[in-house]
Every structure is written in structure tokens, then in C-alpha cells.
Design a protein around this motif. Structure first.
Motif, mmCIF file in Angstrom:
data_model
loop_
_atom_site.group_PDB
_atom_site.id
_atom_site.type_symbol
_atom_site.label_atom_id
_atom_site.label_comp_id
_atom_site.label_asym_id
_atom_site.label_seq_id
_atom_site.Cartn_x
_atom_site.Cartn_y
_atom_site.Cartn_z
ATOM 1 N N ILE A 1 0.856 -1.175 0.000
ATOM 2 C CA ILE A 1 0.000 0.000 0.000
ATOM 3 C C ILE A 1 0.895 1.229 0.000
ATOM 4 N N GLU A 2 0.653 2.151 -0.948
ATOM 5 C CA GLU A 2 1.485 3.351 -1.039
ATOM 6 C C GLU A 2 0.623 4.586 -1.261
ATOM 7 N N GLY A 3 1.116 5.729 -0.771
ATOM 8 C CA GLY A 3 0.396 6.986 -0.920
ATOM 9 C C GLY A 3 0.321 7.425 -2.370
ATOM 10 N N ILE A 4 -0.751 8.136 -2.723
ATOM 11 C CA ILE A 4 -0.919 8.610 -4.101
ATOM 12 C C ILE A 4 -0.888 10.133 -4.204
ATOM 13 N N VAL A 5 -0.864 10.836 -3.076
ATOM 14 C CA VAL A 5 -0.881 12.300 -3.107
ATOM 15 C C VAL A 5 0.536 12.826 -3.253
ATOM 16 N N THR A 6 0.766 13.570 -4.312
ATOM 17 C CA THR A 6 2.079 14.156 -4.582
ATOM 18 C C THR A 6 2.316 15.390 -3.728
ATOM 19 N N ALA A 7 1.264 16.222 -3.565
ATOM 20 C CA ALA A 7 1.382 17.458 -2.796
ATOM 21 C C ALA A 7 0.007 17.825 -2.252
ATOM 22 N N ALA A 8 0.003 18.614 -1.157
ATOM 23 C CA ALA A 8 -1.247 19.041 -0.537
ATOM 24 C C ALA A 8 -1.100 20.494 -0.092
ATOM 25 N N TYR A 9 -2.031 21.347 -0.548
ATOM 26 C CA TYR A 9 -1.958 22.770 -0.239
ATOM 27 C C TYR A 9 -3.309 23.316 0.200
ATOM 28 N N LEU A 10 -3.262 24.265 1.124
ATOM 29 C CA LEU A 10 -4.438 25.048 1.465
ATOM 30 C C LEU A 10 -4.556 26.185 0.462
ATOM 31 N N LEU A 11 -5.781 26.499 0.054
ATOM 32 C CA LEU A 11 -6.074 27.694 -0.737
ATOM 33 C C LEU A 11 -6.704 28.679 0.230
ATOM 34 N N ALA A 12 -6.075 29.818 0.431
ATOM 35 C CA ALA A 12 -6.578 30.760 1.427
ATOM 36 C C ALA A 12 -6.401 32.196 0.947
ATOM 37 N N PRO A 13 -7.280 33.106 1.393
ATOM 38 C CA PRO A 13 -7.135 34.509 1.000
ATOM 39 C C PRO A 13 -6.053 35.238 1.798
ATOM 40 N N HIS A 14 -5.392 34.556 2.693
ATOM 41 C CA HIS A 14 -4.367 35.152 3.557
ATOM 42 C C HIS A 14 -3.207 35.711 2.723
ATOM 43 N N LEU A 15 -2.746 36.904 3.086
ATOM 44 C CA LEU A 15 -1.563 37.505 2.464
ATOM 45 C C LEU A 15 -0.419 37.434 3.478
ATOM 46 N N PRO A 16 0.515 36.508 3.286
ATOM 47 C CA PRO A 16 1.582 36.342 4.275
ATOM 48 C C PRO A 16 2.617 37.457 4.190
ATOM 49 N N ARG A 17 3.278 37.710 5.301
ATOM 50 C CA ARG A 17 4.403 38.644 5.325
ATOM 51 C C ARG A 17 5.669 37.805 5.420
ATOM 52 N N LEU A 18 6.343 37.654 4.295
ATOM 53 C CA LEU A 18 7.557 36.844 4.260
ATOM 54 C C LEU A 18 8.762 37.771 4.141
ATOM 55 N N ALA A 19 9.633 37.703 5.138
ATOM 56 C CA ALA A 19 10.824 38.546 5.143
ATOM 57 C C ALA A 19 11.880 37.950 4.224
ATOM 58 N N GLU A 20 12.480 38.791 3.396
ATOM 59 C CA GLU A 20 13.498 38.330 2.455
ATOM 60 C C GLU A 20 14.714 37.800 3.217
ATOM 61 N N GLY A 21 15.214 36.663 2.776
ATOM 62 C CA GLY A 21 16.406 36.080 3.381
ATOM 63 C C GLY A 21 16.139 35.284 4.640
ATOM 64 N N ILE A 22 14.873 35.186 5.076
ATOM 65 C CA ILE A 22 14.529 34.419 6.278
ATOM 66 C C ILE A 22 13.979 33.063 5.837
ATOM 67 N N GLY A 23 14.571 31.993 6.352
ATOM 68 C CA GLY A 23 14.125 30.652 5.998
ATOM 69 C C GLY A 23 12.820 30.287 6.680
ATOM 70 N N TYR A 24 12.214 29.182 6.248
ATOM 71 C CA TYR A 24 10.927 28.807 6.815
ATOM 72 C C TYR A 24 10.985 28.462 8.306
#
Length: 199
Positions: free
Chosen positions: A129-152
Motif C-alpha cells: 500500500i502506497e500513498g498517491i498524493v504528490t502534494a497538498a496545499y491550502l487555498l486561502a485569501p491570507h496575504l503572508p508577510r515573508l521577510a526576504e532572506g529568512i528561511g521557513y
């Protein structure tokens, strides 16, 4: 449904009209009326991709192709499925779950995409038995504030889910989909998800 229709339109622009078939999107009645289908719709959009709205997955041992859930019937909001033309075999499956407020319901939102990613499986020819989902994402109206050069790791939630490095690394996370986005932005969103999931 709104998210699904916006993605279908973006796919038409991105992949061109040649491989698109929107016949399943509409239902006609005896009086000549036409209604937009709102349940279990699959639209081929080109380049081997199909967009599915609320496709149902029963337990995998009940499905003819042995592809489904190992726990209960599941119905993800939207899925992008890439099908190998020659063998008609699904090669990539991206689960998209629409959430309007991820800030207040972050744990619940994450649980839903974790569940889809982990519980959708297939029985391989070997019996494994093996997984079939390649990727999973939320779709959201959120606008994130991502600082340049900062890792996750140093980006606070929920912004971490939108971090490009996080999405690419785990094929998991979130993307912004909100009213007012241009067709070009929506095409870029589509390209981003496909690139993350196929890297």
C-alpha cells in the motif's frame, strides 16, 4: 466551487484551449435550461492535467483501480490530477483544500490536508500500500508577510505554510487565492503549485 472555477479559467489560459473539455461543468434539463454542475466534476485542462471538484474516494479495496482511502470516504475540495496519456495512469495528484480563515482555524486546516495526503493510497502490483498524493496545499485569501532572506524555520505560522522553500521541501503548505487576483496572478499560482509538486 469559486476556487475551482477560477483555477479552471487559469488552466485554460496557461495550457491553452486545445486539451480543455468543460462539458462536465454544465447540466441541461428537459426545458432547455443549463445549470452549473456543483458536485463531483472533472475537467480536462490540457498537458495531461485534470481539475476535479469534490471527487469522491471510497475505501481503496472497493474501487476498481484500487485507489482510494484506507479509512473512510473522502471528498477533497479541489484536486489537480495529471494522467499519463499512454497508460491512463495517474502520475501526480495535488490536493487543494479551500479555507477562508486559516489564522483562526489553523490546526483544523492543517489536519484536513494532512488527512488527505496520508489517507489516500493505492494497492501496488506487489500488494504493498502506497500513498498517491504528490502534494497538498491550502487555498486561502491570507496575504503572508515573508521577510526576504529568512528561511521557513524562522517564519512564524501561518506565514511558514506560504514560504516557497517550505512548500518545495515538503510539497505541503498554502497558497494565496483571493478575489481580485488577475488572470496572470492565477496562472502564476497554478505554475507555482505544479512546479512545487513536480520538482
Amino acid at each position: 466551487l469559486w476556487c475551482f472555477l477560477r483555477l479552471v479559467r487559469a488552466a485554460a489560459e496557461e495550457y491553452g484551449p486545445e486539451g480543455m473539455d468543460v462539458g462536465n461543468l454544465f447540466i441541461s434539463d428537459a426545458a432547455g435550461g443549463v445549470t452549473l454542475a456543483a458536485d463531483a466534476v472533472t475537467v480536462p485542462v490540457g498537458s495531461g492535467w485534470k481539475l476535479c471538484f469534490q471527487k469522491q474516494y471510497r475505501e481503496f479495496w472497493l474501487e476498481p483501480g484500487q485507489r482510494g482511502s484506507f479509512s473512510r470516504v473522502m471528498k477533497p475540495d479541489v484536486m489537480m490530477v495529471q494522467v499519463e496519456e499512454i497508460e491512463e495512469e495517474t502520475t501526480r495528484l495535488i490536493v487543494l483544500d479551500a479555507k477562508y480563515r486559516i489564522e483562526d482555524g489553523l490546526n483544523e486546516a492543517l489536519n484536513s490536508i494532512h488527512t488527505y495526503r496520508d489517507a489516500l493510497v493505492r494497492e501496488a502490483g506487489t500488494g504493498d500500500i502506497e500513498g498517491i498524493v504528490t502534494a497538498a496545499y491550502l487555498l486561502a485569501p491570507h496575504l503572508p508577510r515573508l521577510a526576504e532572506g529568512i528561511g521557513y524555520p524562522d517564519t512564524p505560522m501561518p506565514g511558514r505554510l506560504f514560504h516557497p522553500e517550505y512548500r518545495r521541501s515538503f510539497r505541503f503548505g498554502a497558497v494565496t487565492l483571493r478575489p481580485g487576483m488577475t488572470e496572470g496572478e492565477l496562472q502564476g499560482l497554478l505554475r507555482t503549485m505544479v512546479a512545487d509538486a513536480t520538482a
